[in-house]
Write a protein that holds these residues in place. Structure first.
Motif, PDB file in Angstrom:
ATOM      1  N   GLU A 119      14.128  25.725  54.794  1.00 13.58           N
ATOM      2  CA  GLU A 119      15.097  25.904  53.950  1.00 13.58           C
ATOM      3  C   GLU A 119      15.715  24.713  53.475  1.00 13.58           C
ATOM      4  N   ASP A 120      15.599  23.487  54.198  1.00 12.64           N
ATOM      5  CA  ASP A 120      16.173  22.266  53.608  1.00 12.64           C
ATOM      6  C   ASP A 120      15.569  21.786  52.975  1.00 12.64           C
ATOM      7  N   HIS A 121      16.257  20.911  51.973  1.00 20.08           N
ATOM      8  CA  HIS A 121      15.808  20.151  50.879  1.00 20.08           C
ATOM      9  C   HIS A 121      15.959  18.696  51.332  1.00 20.08           C
ATOM     10  N   THR A 122      14.887  17.870  50.779  1.00 19.47           N
ATOM     11  CA  THR A 122      15.100  16.460  51.248  1.00 19.47           C
ATOM     12  C   THR A 122      14.572  15.535  50.313  1.00 19.47           C
ATOM     13  N   MET A 258       9.437  27.489  41.637  1.00 18.94           N
ATOM     14  CA  MET A 258       9.899  26.940  42.682  1.00 18.94           C
ATOM     15  C   MET A 258      10.830  27.937  43.530  1.00 18.94           C
ATOM     16  N   GLU A 259      11.010  27.819  45.002  1.00 23.94           N
ATOM     17  CA  GLU A 259      11.709  28.805  45.773  1.00 23.94           C
ATOM     18  C   GLU A 259      13.244  28.670  45.664  1.00 23.94           C
ATOM     19  N   ARG A 260      13.382  27.075  45.674  1.00 27.01           N
ATOM     20  CA  ARG A 260      14.652  26.762  46.147  1.00 27.01           C
ATOM     21  C   ARG A 260      15.561  25.723  45.018  1.00 27.01           C
ATOM     22  N   LYS A 261      16.723  25.591  45.123  1.00 31.51           N
ATOM     23  CA  LYS A 261      17.336  24.477  44.257  1.00 31.51           C
ATOM     24  C   LYS A 261      16.756  23.397  44.637  1.00 31.51           C
ATOM     25  N   GLY A 262      16.785  22.602  43.476  1.00 29.49           N
ATOM     26  CA  GLY A 262      16.530  21.011  43.720  1.00 29.49           C
ATOM     27  C   GLY A 262      17.786  20.407  43.212  1.00 29.49           C
ATOM     28  N   SER A 279      15.719  15.779  45.135  1.00 25.60           N
ATOM     29  CA  SER A 279      15.456  15.999  46.226  1.00 25.60           C
ATOM     30  C   SER A 279      15.164  17.750  46.058  1.00 25.60           C
ATOM     31  N   ALA A 280      14.067  18.186  47.034  1.00 24.01           N
ATOM     32  CA  ALA A 280      13.630  19.469  47.081  1.00 24.01           C
ATOM     33  C   ALA A 280      13.181  19.703  48.341  1.00 24.01           C
ATOM     34  N   SER A 281      12.683  21.068  48.505  1.00 21.48           N
ATOM     35  CA  SER A 281      12.131  21.602  49.658  1.00 21.48           C
ATOM     36  C   SER A 281      10.715  21.123  50.132  1.00 21.48           C
ATOM     37  N   LEU A 282      10.295  21.193  50.933  1.00 15.77           N
ATOM     38  CA  LEU A 282       8.873  20.656  51.420  1.00 15.77           C
ATOM     39  C   LEU A 282       7.661  21.658  50.498  1.00 15.77           C
TER      40      LEU A 282
END
Length: 403
Positions: A119-122, A258-262, A279-282
């Motif tokens: 769930e993390d973005h990096t 895409m699945e999650r917020k950037g 920044s985005a999730s893997l």
């Protein structure tokens, strides 16, 4: 008495706002001052929006599903510089926080380290550059930009009189602008560290770009220069009439599923840190890699022009070729904001400082994504701290281990 009480409440409120503002500013400054010292980076990289102003990139309602299998076993060793090295040692020493391997559009390995989760973005740092290149290709396809042979001034008249005024978009894409740049992370006064201080203090990226000088004929020398990408971001915004983040959201993030917020870091003038701020999730980085693997078409949509993908990942001049090259300060080759390797398999990659990476092997139909926060990166100006060539050796061992 009530009047003075109200005034006191207002004053206390203003003091609170000032303290909060200064606390955020101090946190941002501390982050940036330590940005190339290798300290406390894991947590910071997955929470970039706590330290810098950012613009959110919102996913659509129909995320692209990528099938997953049980994790394969990674090779325990790899060869580098004639020696056998342990995979686990590199994972630990370069502070890998996530590793994802895809073959034939199926996830074969996905693992997170150092308390990171799916769930993390990096923050991807210079992996961002490859996204910017893709947006240029889309903007050309849509007619916002006429040609890669157009000059900066045609789209960003604010840079008239600067070193960038007459540079072509193509030479920006190929890091061949001829504009001076020092990427030495260990040198406090290098251009990259001055750029970092611009970010830290919230100053204008545009103003920073104007401080650079022109010292080589454009199109003759490949010199990695983050300000080249920053100018590409300015061109996208001016040509499309929208922010770089919004253009990414509409043209790639949502169509790709895409699945999650950037999150995209911006300066105090609300301009994106185009050189390294995404920044985005893997898994979402991986989808971008798959998009390139499939020549710009995924999720039943031609999202990036097919020819642009081909041009972006193929050096087209001698100074851009991989290997020892007197007209380049890199051993790797270069396309349009993509690194290209000496290989019979057409390998190329988006790479960021601290060892973030989207690796693509078209012949094997493989995409590998790696997030990291190498705590030793940049402490010396060579491979002993960069570990980029060694990381490639490990990835190739993974590729060769997959049946």
């Amino acid at each position: 008495m009530k009047k003075y009480t109200k005034i006191l409440i207002v004053i206390i409120g203003l003091i609170g706002i000032l303290l909060l503002f200064n606390r955020c500013k101090i946190a941002r400054l501390q982050f940036a001052m330590k940005m190339f010292s290798g300290k406390e980076q894991v947590e910071r990289f997955r929470a970039i929006e706590k330290y810098f102003p950012t613009r959110e990139i919102i996913p659509g309602n129909n995320p692209l599903n990528i099938p997953k299998k049980k994790n394969i076993a990674l090779p325990t060793t790899y060869r580098f510089n004639g020696k056998s090295c342990k995979t686990e040692d590199l994972i630990q020493e370069t502070d890998i926080t996530g590793l994802l391997v895809i073959k034939n559009d199926t996830v074969l390995f996905e693992k997170y380290y150092q308390e990171n989760t799916p769930e993390d973005h990096t923050i991807g740092w210079s992996v961002t550059k490859s996204f910017v290149s893709a947006l240029i290709g889309i903007a050309i396809e849509e007619g916002h930009i006429n040609s890669i042979n157009d000059t900066v001034y045609q789209y960003v008249p604010e840079l008239k009189g600067s070193a960038y005024e007459h540079i072509t978009i193509k030479n920006l894409l190929q890091m061949s602008s001829g504009v001076s740049w020092n990427e030495d992370y260990s040198d406090r006064n290098s251009d990259i560290n001055r750029f970092g201080r611009t970010l830290a203090l919230g100053r204008s990226f545009e103003s920073f770009v104007k401080t650079l000088k022109y010292d080589k004929p454009q199109g003759t020398f490949n010199r990695y220069n983050s300000s080249d990408t920053q100018v590409l971001g300015m061109i996208i915004s001016k040509a499309t009439g929208t922010t770089v983040s919004d253009y990414l959201e509409k043209k790639i993030w949502q169509p790709l599923g895409m699945e999650r917020k950037g999150y995209w870091v911006i300066d105090n003038q609300s301009n994106e840190f185009a050189a390294a701020g995404l920044s985005a999730s893997l898994i979402d980085y991986a989808k971008f890699g798959l998009l390139f693997l499939h020549k710009g078409k995924l999720n039943n949509k031609q999202i990036i022009p097919k020819e642009w993908v081909s041009q972006s990942t193929r050096p087209d001049a001698p100074h851009l070729l991989p290997g020892l090259n007197e007209n380049s300060n890199n051993d790797f080759g270069y396309g349009y904001q993509w690194w290209v390797f000496e290989s019979k398999e057409g390998e190329y990659a988006a790479m960021g400082i601290y060892n973030q990476l989207i690796y693509i092997n078209p012949k094997r139909n493989i995409v590998i994504v790696k997030s990291a926060a190498n705590n030793n990166y940049g402490t010396t100006n060579d491979e002993s701290s960069f570990r980029e060539k060694e990381s490639m050796a490990m990835l190739r061992a993974i590729v060769n281990s997959i049946k």
